[in-house]
Write an enzyme that holds these catalytic residues in place. Structure first.
Site, PDB file in Angstrom:
ATOM      1  N   GLY A  27      14.377  87.761   0.975  1.00 32.49           N
ATOM      2  CA  GLY A  27      15.407  87.563   1.991  1.00 32.49           C
ATOM      3  C   GLY A  27      15.303  88.568   3.107  1.00 32.49           C
ATOM      4  N   PRO A  28      16.050  88.332   4.201  1.00 32.22           N
ATOM      5  CA  PRO A  28      15.989  89.229   5.362  1.00 32.22           C
ATOM      6  C   PRO A  28      16.487  90.636   5.034  1.00 32.22           C
ATOM      7  CG  PRO A  28      17.371  87.288   5.803  1.00 32.22           C
ATOM      8  CD  PRO A  28      17.015  87.253   4.360  1.00 32.22           C
ATOM      9  N   GLY A  43      18.568  94.028   4.746  1.00 31.66           N
ATOM     10  CA  GLY A  43      19.999  94.358   4.707  1.00 31.66           C
ATOM     11  C   GLY A  43      20.888  93.345   4.027  1.00 31.66           C
ATOM     12  N   THR A  44      20.299  92.417   3.267  1.00 33.43           N
ATOM     13  CA  THR A  44      21.134  91.388   2.635  1.00 33.43           C
ATOM     14  C   THR A  44      21.556  91.766   1.222  1.00 33.43           C
ATOM     15  OG1 THR A  44      19.042  90.271   2.227  1.00 33.43           O
ATOM     16  CG2 THR A  44      20.445  89.356   3.942  1.00 33.43           C
ATOM     17  N   GLY A  45      21.144  92.935   0.755  1.00 34.87           N
ATOM     18  CA  GLY A  45      21.638  93.398  -0.547  1.00 34.87           C
ATOM     19  C   GLY A  45      20.619  93.314  -1.670  1.00 34.87           C
ATOM     20  N   GLU A 105      28.689  87.770  34.093  1.00 36.45           N
ATOM     21  CA  GLU A 105      29.283  87.623  32.749  1.00 36.45           C
ATOM     22  C   GLU A 105      30.441  86.630  32.774  1.00 36.45           C
ATOM     23  OE1 GLU A 105      27.647  88.667  30.319  1.00 36.45           O
ATOM     24  OE2 GLU A 105      26.329  89.942  31.541  1.00 36.45           O
TER      25      GLU A 105
HETATM   26  P1  ATP Z   1      15.917  95.947   3.029  1.00 37.67           P
HETATM   27  O1  ATP Z   1      15.192  94.658   2.840  1.00 37.67           O
HETATM   28  O2  ATP Z   1      15.962  96.383   4.463  1.00 37.67           O
HETATM   29  O3  ATP Z   1      15.482  97.028   2.087  1.00 37.67           O
HETATM   30  P2  ATP Z   1      18.130  95.176   1.353  1.00 37.67           P
HETATM   31  O4  ATP Z   1      18.200  93.695   1.328  1.00 37.67           O
HETATM   32  O5  ATP Z   1      17.517  95.848   0.182  1.00 37.67           O
HETATM   33  O6  ATP Z   1      17.455  95.668   2.705  1.00 37.67           O
HETATM   34  P3  ATP Z   1      20.386  96.816   0.776  1.00 37.67           P
HETATM   35  O7  ATP Z   1      19.610  98.088   0.893  1.00 37.67           O
HETATM   36  O8  ATP Z   1      20.714  96.339  -0.587  1.00 37.67           O
HETATM   37  O9  ATP Z   1      19.610  95.682   1.580  1.00 37.67           O
HETATM   38  O10 ATP Z   1      21.711  96.898   1.629  1.00 37.67           O
HETATM   39  C1  ATP Z   1      21.941  97.928   2.580  1.00 37.67           C
HETATM   40  C2  ATP Z   1      23.427  98.229   2.629  1.00 37.67           C
HETATM   41  O11 ATP Z   1      24.114  97.114   3.200  1.00 37.67           O
HETATM   42  C3  ATP Z   1      24.048  98.437   1.279  1.00 37.67           C
HETATM   43  O12 ATP Z   1      24.001  99.775   0.893  1.00 37.67           O
HETATM   44  C4  ATP Z   1      25.471  97.959   1.482  1.00 37.67           C
HETATM   45  O13 ATP Z   1      26.258  98.981   2.055  1.00 37.67           O
HETATM   46  C5  ATP Z   1      25.332  96.866   2.519  1.00 37.67           C
HETATM   47  N1  ATP Z   1      25.244  95.512   1.912  1.00 37.67           N
HETATM   48  C6  ATP Z   1      24.215  94.649   2.042  1.00 37.67           C
HETATM   49  N2  ATP Z   1      24.476  93.494   1.402  1.00 37.67           N
HETATM   50  C7  ATP Z   1      25.694  93.630   0.854  1.00 37.67           C
HETATM   51  C8  ATP Z   1      26.518  92.784   0.057  1.00 37.67           C
HETATM   52  N3  ATP Z   1      26.131  91.552  -0.285  1.00 37.67           N
HETATM   53  N4  ATP Z   1      27.724  93.258  -0.337  1.00 37.67           N
HETATM   54  C9  ATP Z   1      28.127  94.495   0.013  1.00 37.67           C
HETATM   55  N5  ATP Z   1      27.395  95.339   0.758  1.00 37.67           N
HETATM   56  C10 ATP Z   1      26.198  94.922   1.187  1.00 37.67           C
END
Ligand code: ATP
Length: 500
Positions: free
Chosen positions: A106-107, A109-111, A334
């Site tokens: 997944g993209p 920052g999606t968790g 704008e």
């Molecule tokens: P990357 O691919 O860039 O490593 P990732 O998908 O592993 O990113 P995370 O590192 O798990 O993303 O998420 C970064 C932060 O964003 C988390 O520490 C949290 O604060 C917030 N976050 C992301 N997704 C969620 C979610 N589903 N629920 C709550 N917080 C989230």
């Protein structure tokens, strides 16, 4: 530490020998050789890599699944897979082979990292994490050694902590698991990947420590097929951008520890943040709190959140201010975007501002009515009309255009290409690869020119309102979508036009 003591003691010995008249040249030669060996095997390879270890309890960095907003499907699939680790006897009894790997796709920052940490907490496993790039070095064999190290460290750590399972999380696994033979220094890459395959194949259900590898990537297409075959990454779990409900849930989680004012409306904020990842939403909550603190407020208000959305979307406010003439042009530009948006899609404008942020001198932020994943031709054409409305408004009010519209046109071209690629242009269904560039260019020009003409007809009757909006923007820097809607309704009523 041992190394330092060793070096110190040897040095002292050499000094004593020299004092007693012993020839120390061979010792110095030996020391230089050992130093060079150490430099080439360790220092130049970035030193001995230590992988990050997170202890399996929440206070020390792990999370549980309740702390992850949305991602219902990903959580469900992951939980099912993890029961293989939690109930090994049942698995062994049924003769099921152990689950060796789960790939989260997944993209950013999606968790994905959060899900892996929650998996470790759920299964009470030790948790080791590393980035794909940590395994790749210039020197042959180093990457493979690091792969061996992380698996053996996972096992030894679990035994030390008296745990029966370990989870290894490798972020950006495509760096280490990319298709073999595609890299320039491919020998080292291939060796590293081969070692990973060997380690995964070696995992068995009878091990004293069950090791599960969780990989994360946003480019699953780059991965070598061998990694994806059954018996290795057995589960591929999609981790998408959050939908409306999930955005609300994530916002709720991240404001849980923050003092909110009574006007804060998380539903409205979730609506305005289409396309934001969980990481973006966490940042919105954090930035809003910072803004409230800068204002010397005890509580965070809705306007702090809306400003935080602007900041996360567009970047920090810029000190540089345009001069009076430029500011007037930005305000007209704008205002044009906003009027076109509101006239075509009532309720779509969140706010308009002439505050320079990032590279933009001003901007209009839209508020999507619903999360959409499919777009009709009409929708895309409207979007182009809204994009070119800034330049058209400049022409209507100021009699000419400026370079301020260059980015709008670049975006409009992308949308026009999308129309062509989906077979919705006058060219019908086309093969993009075989379409001559000149024909593509002509079609893009035509699509955009049609929308320029349409938006000119749309804005002309509202020129007075456009000027009024621009004047307010110059004075106040910001106009809310609600204000625009109120003024537009009054204008329509005065002209006998029924509001939508
Ligand atoms: P990357 O691919 O860039 O490593 P990732 O998908 O592993 O990113 P995370 O590192 O798990 O993303 O998420 C970064 C932060 O964003 C988390 O520490 C949290 O604060 C917030 N976050 C992301 N997704 C969620 C979610 N589903 N629920 C709550 N917080 C989230």
């Amino acid at each position: 530490m041992i190394l330092e003591v060793g070096v110190g003691a040897s040095l002292a010995l050499v000094v004593v020998l020299a004092w007693q008249g012993v020839n120390i040249a061979p010792f110095i030669f030996l020391a230089v050789m050992l130093g060079l060996l150490y430099y080439f095997t360790t220092v130049r390879n970035g030193g001995k890599k230590e992988f990050t270890v997170v202890e399996a309890n929440k206070s020390s960095g792990l999370v549980d699944f309740e702390q992850i907003g949305g991602q219902y499907t990903a959580k469900k699939e992951l939980l099912e897979a993890l029961d293989f680790i939690r109930y090994p006897e049942r698995i062994a009894k049924m003769g099921i082979r152990p689950l060796k790997g789960i790939l989260l796709v997944g993209p950013p920052g999606t968790g994905k990292t959060l899900l892996a940490k929650a998996a470790a907490a759920y299964t009470d496993s030790v948790f080791l994490t590393a980035g794909g790039s940590e395994f790749i070095e210039l020197y042959a064999g180093v990457g493979a050694q690091r792969v061996r190290d992380i698996f053996s460290k996972a096992r030894s750590l679990a035994l030390k902590e008296k745990k029966s399972s370990a989870i290894i999380f490798i972020d950006e696994i495509e760096i280490l698991g990319g298709k073999r033979g595609t890299h320039t220094s491919h020998h080292e890459y291939d060796q590293t990947l081969n070692q990973l395959l060997v380690e995964m194949d070696g995992l068995s259900v009878d091990d004293r420590v069950r090791v599960l590898l969780i990989g994360a990537t946003n480019r699953a297409d780059l991965l070598d097929k061998a990694l994806l075959r059954p018996g290795r990454f057995d589960r591929v779990v999609q981790v998408d951008l959050p939908d409306f409900e999930a955005r609300q849930e994530i916002l709720r989680l991240h404001v849980g520890n923050k003092p909110l004012d009574y006007d804060v409306d998380l539903e409205k904020l979730a609506r305005e943040t289409f396309g934001f990842s969980g990481a973006h939403l966490e940042s919105v909550a954090n930035e809003a709190a910072i803004l409230a603190m800068r204002d010397n407020k005890e509580r965070i208000s809705q306007h702090h959140f809306t400003e935080a959305i602007d900041k996360v979307m567009m970047g920090e406010k810029m000190e540089r201010k345009p001069d009076k003439e430029e500011l007037w042009r930005v305000a007209v530009h704008e205002g044009g975007h906003a009027l076109a948006s509101e006239l075509q899609r009532p309720g779509s404008v969140a706010n308009i501002t002439t505050t320079p942020r990032g590279k933009a001198l001003g901007y209009m932020r839209q508020r999507p009515q619903k999360d959409s994943y499919l777009y009709t031709q009409e929708y895309l054409e409207e979007q182009i009309a809204i994009m070119v409305a800034g330049a058209v408004a400049e022409e209507l009010v100021l009699g000419n255009r400026s370079t301020g519209a260059a980015n709008d046109f670049a975006q409009a071209v992308e949308v026009a290409k999308r129309i062509i690629a989906s077979g919705m242009s006058s060219l019908g269904v086309v093969s993009l690869e075989d379409l001559p560039g000149s024909l593509m260019h002509k079609e893009i020009q035509q699509i955009i020119a049609e929308q320029e003409a349409a938006v000119k007809d749309l804005l002309t009757p509202y020129s007075a309102l456009l000027m009024e909006l621009a004047e307010i923007l110059v004075q106040a820097e910001k106009v809310s979508g609600d204000f625009l809607r109120r003024r537009l309704a009054e204008e329509k009523a005065a002209n006998g036009i029924k509001s939508a």
